[in-house]
Design a protein around this motif. Structure first.
Motif, PDB file in Angstrom:
ATOM      1  N   ARG A   1       0.809  -1.222   0.000  1.00 50.38           N
ATOM      2  CA  ARG A   1       0.000   0.000   0.000  1.00 50.38           C
ATOM      3  C   ARG A   1       0.837   1.264   0.000  1.00 50.38           C
ATOM      4  NH1 ARG A   1      -1.337   0.619   6.283  1.00 50.38           N
ATOM      5  NH2 ARG A   1       0.039  -1.080   6.876  1.00 50.38           N
TER       6      ARG A   1
ATOM      7  N   TYR B   1     -13.702  -7.600  -6.628  1.00 49.42           N
ATOM      8  CA  TYR B   1     -14.353  -8.042  -5.399  1.00 49.42           C
ATOM      9  C   TYR B   1     -15.800  -8.380  -5.721  1.00 49.42           C
ATOM     10  CZ  TYR B   1     -10.218  -5.562  -3.944  1.00 49.42           C
ATOM     11  OH  TYR B   1      -8.935  -5.145  -3.840  1.00 49.42           O
TER      12      TYR B   1
ATOM     13  N   HIS C   1     -18.361  -9.079  -4.030  1.00 51.67           N
ATOM     14  CA  HIS C   1     -19.436  -8.577  -3.185  1.00 51.67           C
ATOM     15  C   HIS C   1     -19.607  -7.062  -3.285  1.00 51.67           C
ATOM     16  CE1 HIS C   1     -15.651  -8.488  -1.069  1.00 51.67           C
ATOM     17  NE2 HIS C   1     -16.132  -7.584  -0.260  1.00 51.67           N
TER      18      HIS C   1
ATOM     19  N   LEU D   1      -9.663   3.444   0.824  1.00 50.70           N
ATOM     20  CA  LEU D   1      -8.561   3.092   1.715  1.00 50.70           C
ATOM     21  C   LEU D   1      -7.624   4.271   1.937  1.00 50.70           C
ATOM     22  CD1 LEU D   1      -7.796  -0.459   0.324  1.00 50.70           C
ATOM     23  CD2 LEU D   1      -8.729   0.079   2.572  1.00 50.70           C
TER      24      LEU D   1
ATOM     25  N   LYS E   1      -6.316   5.532  -8.638  1.00 51.86           N
ATOM     26  CA  LYS E   1      -5.522   6.178  -7.591  1.00 51.86           C
ATOM     27  C   LYS E   1      -4.295   6.878  -8.160  1.00 51.86           C
ATOM     28  CE  LYS E   1      -3.218   1.904  -6.326  1.00 51.86           C
ATOM     29  NZ  LYS E   1      -2.840   1.023  -5.240  1.00 51.86           N
TER      30      LYS E   1
ATOM     31  N   SER F   1      -6.263  -6.746  -3.071  1.00 50.95           N
ATOM     32  CA  SER F   1      -6.642  -5.902  -1.951  1.00 50.95           C
ATOM     33  C   SER F   1      -5.428  -5.200  -1.342  1.00 50.95           C
ATOM     34  CB  SER F   1      -7.357  -6.746  -0.891  1.00 50.95           C
ATOM     35  OG  SER F   1      -7.664  -5.955   0.217  1.00 50.95           O
ATOM     36  N   LEU F   2      -4.328  -5.934  -1.207  1.00 51.88           N
ATOM     37  CA  LEU F   2      -3.112  -5.315  -0.659  1.00 51.88           C
ATOM     38  C   LEU F   2      -2.597  -4.234  -1.602  1.00 51.88           C
ATOM     39  CD1 LEU F   2      -1.105  -8.352   0.753  1.00 51.88           C
ATOM     40  CD2 LEU F   2      -2.570  -6.750   1.979  1.00 51.88           C
TER      41      LEU F   2
ATOM     42  N   ASP G   1      -4.304  -2.560  -3.697  1.00 51.95           N
ATOM     43  CA  ASP G   1      -5.235  -1.432  -3.669  1.00 51.95           C
ATOM     44  C   ASP G   1      -5.042  -0.561  -2.438  1.00 51.95           C
ATOM     45  OD1 ASP G   1      -6.377  -1.902  -6.071  1.00 51.95           O
ATOM     46  OD2 ASP G   1      -8.099  -3.009  -5.292  1.00 51.95           O
ATOM     47  N   GLY G   2      -4.245  -1.051  -1.482  1.00 52.03           N
ATOM     48  CA  GLY G   2      -3.891  -0.184  -0.372  1.00 52.03           C
ATOM     49  C   GLY G   2      -4.397  -0.621   0.984  1.00 52.03           C
ATOM     50  N   SER G   3      -4.875  -1.865   1.099  1.00 48.50           N
ATOM     51  CA  SER G   3      -5.385  -2.270   2.404  1.00 48.50           C
ATOM     52  C   SER G   3      -4.252  -2.809   3.265  1.00 48.50           C
ATOM     53  CB  SER G   3      -6.464  -3.341   2.244  1.00 48.50           C
ATOM     54  OG  SER G   3      -5.892  -4.551   1.814  1.00 48.50           O
ATOM     55  N   SER G   4      -4.449  -2.708   4.584  1.00 48.70           N
ATOM     56  CA  SER G   4      -3.570  -3.427   5.509  1.00 48.70           C
ATOM     57  C   SER G   4      -4.147  -4.826   5.643  1.00 48.70           C
ATOM     58  CB  SER G   4      -3.561  -2.724   6.859  1.00 48.70           C
ATOM     59  OG  SER G   4      -4.862  -2.764   7.406  1.00 48.70           O
TER      60      SER G   4
ATOM     61  N   GLN H   1      -7.504  -4.559   7.315  1.00 47.79           N
ATOM     62  CA  GLN H   1      -8.526  -4.019   6.418  1.00 47.79           C
ATOM     63  C   GLN H   1      -8.954  -5.059   5.395  1.00 47.79           C
ATOM     64  OE1 GLN H   1      -6.212  -0.593   5.304  1.00 47.79           O
ATOM     65  NE2 GLN H   1      -7.752   0.802   6.139  1.00 47.79           N
ATOM     66  N   ARG H   2      -7.984  -5.875   4.970  1.00 47.93           N
ATOM     67  CA  ARG H   2      -8.333  -6.906   3.995  1.00 47.93           C
ATOM     68  C   ARG H   2      -9.289  -7.924   4.616  1.00 47.93           C
ATOM     69  NH1 ARG H   2      -3.776 -10.610   1.230  1.00 47.93           N
ATOM     70  NH2 ARG H   2      -3.714 -11.562   3.282  1.00 47.93           N
TER      71      ARG H   2
ATOM     72  N   HIS I   1     -12.719  -6.037   4.773  1.00 49.38           N
ATOM     73  CA  HIS I   1     -13.391  -5.673   3.519  1.00 49.38           C
ATOM     74  C   HIS I   1     -13.522  -6.824   2.531  1.00 49.38           C
ATOM     75  CE1 HIS I   1     -13.274  -1.573   4.758  1.00 49.38           C
ATOM     76  NE2 HIS I   1     -11.959  -1.497   4.722  1.00 49.38           N
ATOM     77  N   VAL I   2     -12.626  -7.787   2.609  1.00 52.82           N
ATOM     78  CA  VAL I   2     -12.631  -8.838   1.587  1.00 52.82           C
ATOM     79  C   VAL I   2     -12.910 -10.219   2.180  1.00 52.82           C
ATOM     80  CG1 VAL I   2     -11.312  -9.962  -0.250  1.00 52.82           C
ATOM     81  CG2 VAL I   2     -11.043  -7.513   0.163  1.00 52.82           C
TER      82      VAL I   2
ATOM     83  N   PRO J   1     -16.563 -10.615   4.224  1.00 49.85           N
ATOM     84  CA  PRO J   1     -17.746 -10.655   3.339  1.00 49.85           C
ATOM     85  C   PRO J   1     -17.821 -11.932   2.513  1.00 49.85           C
ATOM     86  CG  PRO J   1     -16.662  -8.525   3.178  1.00 49.85           C
ATOM     87  CD  PRO J   1     -15.778  -9.395   4.026  1.00 49.85           C
TER      88      PRO J   1
END
Ligand SMILES: Nc1ncnc2c1ncn2[C@@H]1O[C@H](COP(=O)(O)OP(=O)(O)O)[C@@H](O)[C@H]1O
Ligand SMILES: [Mg+2]
Lengths: 359, 302
Positions: A72, A86, A88, A101, A149, B188-189, B191-194, B197-198, B201-202, B205
């Motif tokens: 990140r 994703y 969902h 984020l 981004k 997800s990583l 895209d900027g998640s920790s 957070q992953r 958010h992922v 769900p």
């Protein structure tokens, strides 16, 4: 953003993913990683993304060494072969995710997502879920998500492999022009040489975890530095033949069991100095059907490609691929004569497989 | 015809081992069969209609046992079978694969240990000072000792069952986490998640169906399980402190303290449990839309 890889290796236990990779990528350049499956392209990309930690070596973005940075903190956008949307989240949610984020304010998120969707031509799909989209649309969403981004570097891992041929062609052009327009440094992994040759400024050819060459498409095609590259780049592939040289009536000749060919003067000196066997390579387009040609053979297989017929011709015990005009209506079993454009010949050391640059 | 043919073996089993026993229990619950009036002549058994259920409704302890059961099921489910199982799965998914595997294997031990042995270990742990292991530790550390069996029986009832319960959810959740495509996790990583957070958010769900499945399955199975409680506290200490419904059915019908086993009355308890179970199952199916879960996947149109 410039990218510099120095002595980069990744080992998975005993399995070598990538070995001692050195690469300098210029700001705004479009570089393709080309190589057969399992040669370490994805591994390299995931190290750039920060998912894998290199076993040795350094990765530099601009003037920062990023080895220790989390994904990140690298400001990269990445597009995957499987799209990796994703399931969902809606299309909007998917594209907005990197902004969310980054804690970008809601209104700006809205604006930027819409702009990205507009660019990718998917503005009318924002409420849908990935499962309700076609493959092409999903890949556009993935691209939008990578771009939204405003990354310094774009990474692509075989993004078009799952699309049908027609769509691949359009997307190729779109990705290329988008990248040029935005001026983002792009690294594009593919096993499809046509993609690499048509899209990239420079191509890094990899095999068995090692970099084989890093050069412009033209260079790779015209002056392949190794036999592997000569055979891998170009479709249909180059013909190879083990030969020896011989002197006859003061002129140099190239000889194998099945054929003898005169050698143009520019190769003569080097050929005279060569001792033992050499690998001779010639591209299909440099061999032609010629009723007065010096070599005779027999058509073995005809494969109609539309614009050309791909002929597999037997000369003695050797097979040669070449392209012929479909109007000739070649058929298997036809006796033909061939001429070789020997000024376009390539020679390789049979042991090291390195090109012998004799010209 | 073939469809019925294929279903026949399973159907036969359900018939033999579920419907038939339910019918027998249902019938018994309408009789006064008990060891007190049991003779060699079964014909003397009296059909007494719903009288057993009337007694049950007026039973001063039935209400307490009912709420005991709800408390027991909800706390074990919430703390262990779902939450702890989820935490163990998420933790082990984020560490070295081998270490994760070993760690998970340890959590399966309580389930595969013979229940008598498993409970013996726990009774040894919670025994009074100076014998209990926990109390020995307390003594060594200079802390006060406790009579856990009488002071905190619920804590141990829930721990004992929870430790067994973790492995089920853990296996389901772990396989669900492993089956999330690697690309998606990496995306997800990038895209900027920790990592946290992953998960939020992922991962979570995408665990929706496994979560609902574990809640459904485990709440029904907790509702009917009693052997650990039987061995640990036998519903005590005192009057029905940790008694749950299924245990009562057992006590009344098969193991009455006063030596008077009331097969008829115990069956009434069992019938109530069957009704609650069936109702819950139907509610779960409706609320969680299990038909969607087992629906054919829509064909991917490229
Ligand atoms: N996570 C991993 N664990 C073990 N081996 C791996 C892993 N990822 C890749 N490899 C191995 O590293 C080599 C390069 O793989 P990869 O980078 O995926 O190739 P490519 O993307 O060029 O097809 C292969 O031999 C592969 O089996
Ligand atoms: Mg790959």
């Amino acid at each position: 953003m410039e990218v510099e890889l120095t002595n980069l290796s990744k080992k998975f236990g005993d399995v070598v993913g990538v070995e001692a990779l050195d690469l300098d990528i210029r700001d705004g350049e479009f570089v393709a990683f080309l190589g057969p499956s399992g040669c370490g392209k994805t591994t390299t990309l995931l190290m750039l993304a920060g998912i894998y930690r290199p076993t040795t070596g350094t990765i530099r973005f601009g003037d920062r060494i990023v080895n220790q940075l989390q994904p990140r903190d690298r400001n990269i956008g990445m597009v995957f072969q499987s799209y990796a949307l994703y399931p969902h989240m809606t299309v909007f949610g998917n594209i907005a995710y990197p902004l969310k984020l980054k804690k970008v304010p809601r209104q700006e998120q809205q604006r930027r997502v819409e702009a990205a969707a507009e660019t990718m031509g998917i503005a009318h799909l924002l409420d849908r879920r990935p499962g309700q989209l076609s493959g092409g649309q999903q890949q556009r969403v993935a691209l939008g998500r990578a771009l939204v981004k405003e990354p310094d570097i774009l990474l692509f891992d075989e993004p078009l492999s799952n699309l049908d041929a027609r769509l691949r062609l359009t997307m190729r052009g779109e990705i290329r022009s988008l990248q040029k327009r935005l001026g983002i440094t792009a690294i594009y992994v593919t096993h499809d040489q046509v993609e690499a040759l048509t899209m990239a400024d420079r191509i890094a050819v990899m095999n068995l975890g090692r970099l084989q060459a890093f050069a412009t498409p033209d260079d790779l095609y015209e002056r392949p530095p190794t036999k592997f590259i000569a055979g891998f780049v170009g479709n249909p592939p180059m013909n190879f033949l083990e030969i020896e040289f011989a002197q006859e009536n003061g002129a140099m000749q190239l000889r194998s069991e099945s054929l003898e060919l005169g050698l143009p003067p520019e190769f003569a000196a080097a050929a005279a100095a060569a001792d033992g066997a050499v690998t001779f390579g010639i591209r299909p387009e440099d061999i032609s059907l010629d009723d007065y040609g010096p070599v005779s053979g027999e058509v073995f297989v005809v494969e109609p490609l539309g614009r050309d017929d791909l002929l597999d011709i037997i000369v003695g015990t050797e097979h040669f691929l070449l392209l012929a005009d479909p109007k000739r209506k070649s058929r298997a079993g036809d006796r033909v004569r061939l001429s070789f454009d020997m000024t376009r010949a390539h020679f390789f050391d049979p042991r090291s497989e390195l090109a012998l640059s004799w010209k | 015809m073939t469809a019925y043919g294929f279903m026949a073996p399973a159907g036969l089993l359900v018939l033999l081992f579920f419907f038939l026993p339910v019918l027998i229990v249902l019938y018994l619950s309408l009789t006064n069969l008990a060891s007190a009036n049991f003779t060699s002549n079964l014909a003397e058994m009296e059909f007494i209609g719903l009288r057993n259920f009337q007694t049950l409704l007026n039973d001063q302890f039935a209400k307490k046992i009912f709420f005991n059961t709800i408390f027991y099921v909800l706390s074990t489910l919430a703390l262990f079978n779902v939450t702890a199982a989820l935490i163990v799965s998420l933790l082990t998914a984020h560490i070295n694969r081998r270490a994760g595997f070993i760690f998970r294997a340890l959590w399966i031990l309580p389930r595969i240990t013979t229940s008598t042995v498993y409970i013996l270990i726990w009774r040894r742990m919670m025994a009074e000072a100076p014998f209990g292991i926990i109390n020995q530790v307390n003594t060594a550390l200079g802390w006060p000792t406790w009579n856990y069996g009488s002071e905190n029986p619920w804590v141990f009832v829930i721990l004992v069952n929870g430790f067994i319960g973790i492995s089920f959810g853990m296996i389901i959740f772990t396989s669900a986490i492993e089956s999330i495509p690697k690309d998606l996790m990496n995306a997800s990583l990038v895209d900027g998640s920790s990592y946290l957070q992953r998960i939020r958010h992922v991962t979570l769900p995408l665990l929706r169906w496994p979560l609902l499945f574990v809640v459904t399955y485990q709440s029904l199975s907790l509702l009917t399980s009693f052997e650990q409680i039987l061995l640990l506290t036998d519903g005590g200490p005192g009057l029905y402190r940790t008694e749950v419904w299924a245990l009562t059915a057992f006590h009344r019908a098969l193991s009455n303290y006063f030596g008077n086993t009331q097969w008829g009355y115990g069956s009434a308890f069992a019938v109530v449990l069957v009704i609650i179970g069936v109702v819950l199952a139907v509610v779960y199916m409706r609320v969680f839309r299990f038909d969607e879960l087992v629906a054919e996947p829509r064909i991917e149109v490229l």
